[in-house]
Design a protein around this motif. Structure first.
Motif, short mmCIF file in Angstrom:
data_model
loop_
_atom_site.label_atom_id
_atom_site.label_comp_id
_atom_site.label_asym_id
_atom_site.label_seq_id
_atom_site.Cartn_x
_atom_site.Cartn_y
_atom_site.Cartn_z
N GLY A 287 175.98 -25.05 16.38
CA GLY A 287 177.22 -25.12 16.93
C GLY A 287 177.95 -26.33 16.58
N ASN B 130 189.67 -20.91 25.49
CA ASN B 130 189.44 -21.51 26.59
C ASN B 130 190.37 -21.30 27.71
OD1 ASN B 130 187.08 -22.47 25.38
ND2 ASN B 130 188.02 -24.40 24.91
N GLU C 86 176.02 -18.71 26.92
CA GLU C 86 176.26 -20.19 26.53
C GLU C 86 176.24 -20.05 24.82
OE1 GLU C 86 172.74 -22.27 27.68
OE2 GLU C 86 173.25 -22.10 29.82
N HIS D 74 175.95 -25.94 21.34
CA HIS D 74 176.64 -27.14 21.55
C HIS D 74 176.00 -28.13 20.97
CE1 HIS D 74 179.84 -29.89 22.88
NE2 HIS D 74 178.85 -30.41 23.47
N HIS D 75 176.89 -28.86 20.16
CA HIS D 75 176.31 -29.77 19.17
C HIS D 75 176.51 -31.16 20.09
CE1 HIS D 75 174.50 -32.58 16.16
NE2 HIS D 75 175.67 -33.11 16.20
N ASP D 76 175.40 -32.13 20.36
CA ASP D 76 175.88 -33.22 21.35
C ASP D 76 175.93 -34.37 20.21
OD1 ASP D 76 176.23 -35.24 23.06
OD2 ASP D 76 174.05 -35.08 24.10
#
Length: 191
Positions: free
Chosen positions: A75, A85, A165, A168-170
């Motif tokens: 991601g 969104n 989901e 998602h890269h944190d």
């Protein structure tokens, strides 16, 4: 189990090629500048590194193709999702799935066209200019990387369909560093 092996193989290939290409370019640049030193010239002149640039270009192309698949899986690709969104839940889900399936379709088309191109090159005697390796091997990254990216798009779409989901890269997370207490800053972790 098989997916974990594929994940590690993908990461190892990317990291190894990037490290080797960086090291090779560093050595080639040092060699070029050290040739200007008179007492080193007779020692270094016989060493031919003219092939280094070509090899690094090929390695970075392979890194880019497999890195794109890694980006889909984790991601980290940049996306413009302001409008998506704003959509309500059922429509947002349809649009996200449609986008993921379009990505899979695009990459399978590119992979198939690349496979046909590589197959055509396989039956020729074309070689790269400096390394003189078969051209089909250089371009093999196109179908392999594209098909892997297609698989990653389908993998993300499957996961999204059942869980809702997306990967998602944190940016705050560093792999290999585990923080036991939530909200603890970096200064507290290092003590």
């Amino acid at each position: 189990m098989l997916l974990r092996i594929l994940d590690r193989l993908e990461e190892t290939l990317i990291a190894t090629l990037m490290a080797l290409a960086t090291l090779l370019i560093f050595l080639a640049v040092c060699h070029r500048y050290l040739l200007g030193i008179p007492f080193l010239f007779p020692i270094l002149f016989p060493i031919n590194l003219s092939w280094a640039q070509e090899l690094c270009i090929y390695m970075f192309v392979w890194v880019a193709k497999f890195g794109a698949a890694y980006g889909v899986r984790t991601g980290i690709h940049v996306g413009v999702d302001v409008v998506v969104n704003q959509l309500r839940s059922p429509w947002r889900n349809y649009v996200v799935l449609f986008g993921l399936l379009c990505g899979a379709f695009f990459t399978v088309v590119i992979g198939t066209m690349g496979a046909k191109f590589v197959y055509g090159l396989y039956h020729t005697d074309q070689v790269s200019p400096d390394l003189e390796i078969p051209s089909w091997f250089v371009y093999l990254c196109i179908p392999l990387g594209s098909y892997l990216m297609c698989f990653r798009f389908l993998q993300v779409a499957y996961h999204y369909f059942f869980t809702g989901e997306l990967p998602h890269h944190d940016h705050a997370h560093v792999e290999g560093v585990d923080v036991d207490e939530p909200g603890v800053g970096a200064a507290e972790v290092t003590r």
